[in-house]
Design an enzyme around this catalytic site. Structure first.
Site, PDB file in Angstrom:
ATOM      1  N   SER A 101     -26.919 -82.902 -83.058  1.00 56.05           N
ATOM      2  CA  SER A 101     -26.864 -84.379 -82.652  1.00 56.05           C
ATOM      3  C   SER A 101     -28.540 -84.772 -82.766  1.00 56.05           C
ATOM      4  CB  SER A 101     -26.135 -84.814 -81.664  1.00 56.05           C
ATOM      5  OG  SER A 101     -24.782 -84.574 -81.882  1.00 56.05           O
TER       6      SER A 101
ATOM      7  N   HIS B  57     -25.266 -83.103 -90.094  1.00 55.55           N
ATOM      8  CA  HIS B  57     -25.043 -83.712 -88.832  1.00 55.55           C
ATOM      9  C   HIS B  57     -23.765 -84.770 -89.304  1.00 55.55           C
ATOM     10  CE1 HIS B  57     -25.453 -86.963 -85.677  1.00 55.55           C
ATOM     11  NE2 HIS B  57     -24.899 -86.104 -85.025  1.00 55.55           N
TER      12      HIS B  57
ATOM     13  N   GLU C 116     -25.062 -87.073 -91.762  1.00 59.41           N
ATOM     14  CA  GLU C 116     -26.563 -87.249 -91.990  1.00 59.41           C
ATOM     15  C   GLU C 116     -27.043 -85.772 -92.419  1.00 59.41           C
ATOM     16  OE1 GLU C 116     -29.076 -89.814 -88.945  1.00 59.41           O
ATOM     17  OE2 GLU C 116     -27.648 -88.637 -87.990  1.00 59.41           O
TER      18      GLU C 116
ATOM     19  N   ASN D   2     -28.106 -91.326 -83.976  1.00 60.48           N
ATOM     20  CA  ASN D   2     -27.966 -91.188 -82.314  1.00 60.48           C
ATOM     21  C   ASN D   2     -29.557 -91.633 -81.854  1.00 60.48           C
ATOM     22  OD1 ASN D   2     -25.876 -90.059 -81.872  1.00 60.48           O
ATOM     23  ND2 ASN D   2     -26.181 -88.097 -82.552  1.00 60.48           N
TER      24      ASN D   2
HETATM   25  N1  LIG Z   1     -19.252 -85.212 -80.052  1.00 64.28           N
HETATM   26  C1  LIG Z   1     -20.078 -85.964 -80.825  1.00 64.28           C
HETATM   27  O1  LIG Z   1     -19.660 -87.254 -81.092  1.00 64.28           O
HETATM   28  C2  LIG Z   1     -20.568 -85.215 -81.741  1.00 64.28           C
HETATM   29  C3  LIG Z   1     -21.147 -85.752 -83.068  1.00 64.28           C
HETATM   30  C4  LIG Z   1     -22.177 -85.163 -83.799  1.00 64.28           C
HETATM   31  C5  LIG Z   1     -22.379 -84.016 -83.460  1.00 64.28           C
HETATM   32  N2  LIG Z   1     -21.995 -83.341 -82.374  1.00 64.28           N
HETATM   33  C6  LIG Z   1     -22.728 -81.998 -82.190  1.00 64.28           C
HETATM   34  O2  LIG Z   1     -21.762 -81.237 -82.202  1.00 64.28           O
HETATM   35  C7  LIG Z   1     -21.839 -79.889 -81.646  1.00 64.28           C
HETATM   36  C8  LIG Z   1     -20.582 -79.672 -80.780  1.00 64.28           C
HETATM   37  O3  LIG Z   1     -20.251 -81.035 -80.219  1.00 64.28           O
HETATM   38  P1  LIG Z   1     -18.722 -81.076 -79.633  1.00 64.28           P
HETATM   39  O4  LIG Z   1     -18.624 -82.482 -79.269  1.00 64.28           O
HETATM   40  O5  LIG Z   1     -17.974 -80.526 -80.533  1.00 64.28           O
HETATM   41  O6  LIG Z   1     -18.614 -80.155 -78.122  1.00 64.28           O
HETATM   42  P2  LIG Z   1     -17.456 -79.589 -77.462  1.00 64.28           P
HETATM   43  O7  LIG Z   1     -17.901 -79.394 -76.146  1.00 64.28           O
HETATM   44  O8  LIG Z   1     -16.035 -80.247 -78.016  1.00 64.28           O
HETATM   45  O9  LIG Z   1     -17.512 -78.029 -78.323  1.00 64.28           O
HETATM   46  C9  LIG Z   1     -18.548 -77.237 -78.004  1.00 64.28           C
HETATM   47  C10 LIG Z   1     -17.842 -75.886 -78.366  1.00 64.28           C
HETATM   48  O10 LIG Z   1     -19.002 -74.612 -78.515  1.00 64.28           O
HETATM   49  C11 LIG Z   1     -18.356 -73.714 -77.900  1.00 64.28           C
HETATM   50  N3  LIG Z   1     -19.511 -72.560 -77.473  1.00 64.28           N
HETATM   51  C12 LIG Z   1     -20.269 -72.673 -76.440  1.00 64.28           C
HETATM   52  N4  LIG Z   1     -21.151 -71.739 -76.483  1.00 64.28           N
HETATM   53  C13 LIG Z   1     -20.760 -71.060 -77.587  1.00 64.28           C
HETATM   54  C14 LIG Z   1     -21.283 -69.657 -78.075  1.00 64.28           C
HETATM   55  N5  LIG Z   1     -22.264 -68.984 -77.568  1.00 64.28           N
HETATM   56  N6  LIG Z   1     -20.770 -69.472 -79.151  1.00 64.28           N
HETATM   57  C15 LIG Z   1     -19.898 -70.089 -79.815  1.00 64.28           C
HETATM   58  N7  LIG Z   1     -19.140 -71.092 -79.528  1.00 64.28           N
HETATM   59  C16 LIG Z   1     -19.886 -71.680 -78.325  1.00 64.28           C
HETATM   60  C17 LIG Z   1     -17.693 -73.920 -76.714  1.00 64.28           C
HETATM   61  O11 LIG Z   1     -16.454 -72.996 -76.371  1.00 64.28           O
HETATM   62  C18 LIG Z   1     -16.791 -75.387 -77.155  1.00 64.28           C
HETATM   63  O12 LIG Z   1     -15.571 -75.111 -77.910  1.00 64.28           O
HETATM   64  C19 LIG Z   1     -23.021 -80.175 -80.583  1.00 64.28           C
HETATM   65  O13 LIG Z   1     -24.256 -79.753 -81.333  1.00 64.28           O
HETATM   66  C20 LIG Z   1     -23.067 -81.757 -80.603  1.00 64.28           C
HETATM   67  O14 LIG Z   1     -24.339 -82.262 -80.241  1.00 64.28           O
HETATM   68  C21 LIG Z   1     -21.425 -83.850 -81.829  1.00 64.28           C
END
Ligand SMILES: NC(=O)c1ccc[n+]([C@@H]2O[C@H](COP(=O)([O-])OP(=O)(O)OC[C@H]3O[C@@H](n4cnc5c(N)ncnc54)[C@H](O)[C@@H]3O)[C@@H](O)[C@H]2O)c1
Length: 293
Positions: A121, A142, A154, A192
């Site tokens: 993000s 993204h 994005e 963001n």
């Molecule tokens: N939440 C949002 O609105 C949003 C929007 C766009 C992008 N993102 C980005 O997407 C990514 C994930 O966010 P999310 O909201 O899905 O978080 P989340 O907490 O729902 O999921 C993250 C996942 O990563 C896993 N994980 C942690 N360490 C790991 C590793 N070493 N190897 C493999 N998996 C691992 C965790 O077990 C978890 O299932 C982040 O980079 C976040 O910034 C989030």
């Protein structure tokens, strides 16, 4: 000649990774979904199934398309299963050290021509790319949350991203039916950079006692015509992710206006991360979300 993408690897089966696997499978790609936690893979697959069922009920896809999409997704206990992927999208937690560690384990397994993308993000694409063996084949893709519903993606090129990689990513975004906005590689890119300071300000507004959770969200829904209030949105994004993005903005742009609100820090320290932990600015354990302040 463009790169032909057939098999997509997704790392991280959280709310974003499972959404990405969902849209890739519906678009006809073979998908391998991996996570460090087996429970997360299981809950990710369950949420994909639930969301596909909803799409069938809304007549967006047929039963047969749902079955075919599910059959295209396989779960991977370890990264070896990603070795023949044409594109790997990393969507693990928003933590630079964790992402780098994943790349160091993953890259030696990948085909040399495979493209590595991150769903970060906020973190610098150039810096993440430089930690891999393929900065020219590395790009930011993204997605927005929830992935099956939100139209935008994005695209963010690092300084070393080759045109061929960029074109392949554009082709991929088209194929999954999303619209794209191209952002330069600056902290938190576009969406963001604009959205998170507003959410952080809403948390300051709560912290300073200007309004309650409910009044702040109502104010922005009815007063600024936002479809959901900023605190509701923060819970939806995940408060850990919100905090990480604010820290990247604060450090990356070296401007005090991005200082994360201490109340946001405290919630994350408490493990109150929003919807995904059933508690954030709202409590989600009952039938309807209940404001907590
Ligand atoms: N939440 C949002 O609105 C949003 C929007 C766009 C992008 N993102 C980005 O997407 C990514 C994930 O966010 P999310 O909201 O899905 O978080 P989340 O907490 O729902 O999921 C993250 C996942 O990563 C896993 N994980 C942690 N360490 C790991 C590793 N070493 N190897 C493999 N998996 C691992 C965790 O077990 C978890 O299932 C982040 O980079 C976040 O910034 C989030």
């Amino acid at each position: 000649m463009g790169i032909e993408l057939k098999k997509i690897g997704v790392i991280g089966a959280g709310q974003m990774g499972s959404g990405i696997a969902h849209v890739c499978a519906v678009a006809g790609f073979d998908v391998v979904l991996s996570d460090i936690s087996k429970d997360k893979i299981e809950s990710g697959l369950a949420s994909i199934n639930g969301n596909l069922v909803r799409q069938v009920q809304k007549e967006q896809i047929t039963e047969a398309e749902r079955d075919a999409a599910l059959a295209r997704i396989s779960a991977a206990g370890d990264l070896d299963m990603l070795s023949d992927a044409d594109l790997v999208i990393e969507s693990a937690v928003e933590n630079e050290q964790i992402k780098r560690k994943i790349y160091s384990q993953l890259c030696p397994l990948l085909k040399p021509e495979a493209i590595l993308a991150t769903n970060t993000s906020s973190i610098s694409i150039t810096r993440l790319a430089a930690s891999t063996d393929r900065p020219e084949r590395f790009i930011g893709i993204h997605f927005m949350n929830p992935v099956p519903i939100m139209e935008l993606v994005e695209l963010v090129r690092g300084i070393a991203t080759e045109d061929e990689t960029y074109e392949a990513a554009k082709g991929f975004v088209n194929r999954i039916g999303k619209k794209m906005a191209v952002a330069e590689d600056f902290p938190a890119f576009m969406v963001n950079r604009i959205l998170l300071p507003m959410i952080n300000e809403a948390i300051y507004t709560l912290y300073e006692g200007v309004g309650s959770v409910e009044s702040i969200d109502t104010a922005m829904k009815l007063g600024a015509n936002h479809p959901m209030g900023p605190l509701q949105l923060a819970d939806f994004i995940g408060l850990d992710t919100c905090l990480s993005i604010m820290q990247v903005l604060y450090e990356g742009l070296a401007d005090s206006k991005y200082r994360p609100c201490p109340l946001l820090v405290k919630y994350v320290e408490a493990g109150w991360l929003g919807r995904k932990t059933q508690r954030g600015f709202y409590d989600y354990r009952g039938d309807v979300p209940v404001p907590t302040r």
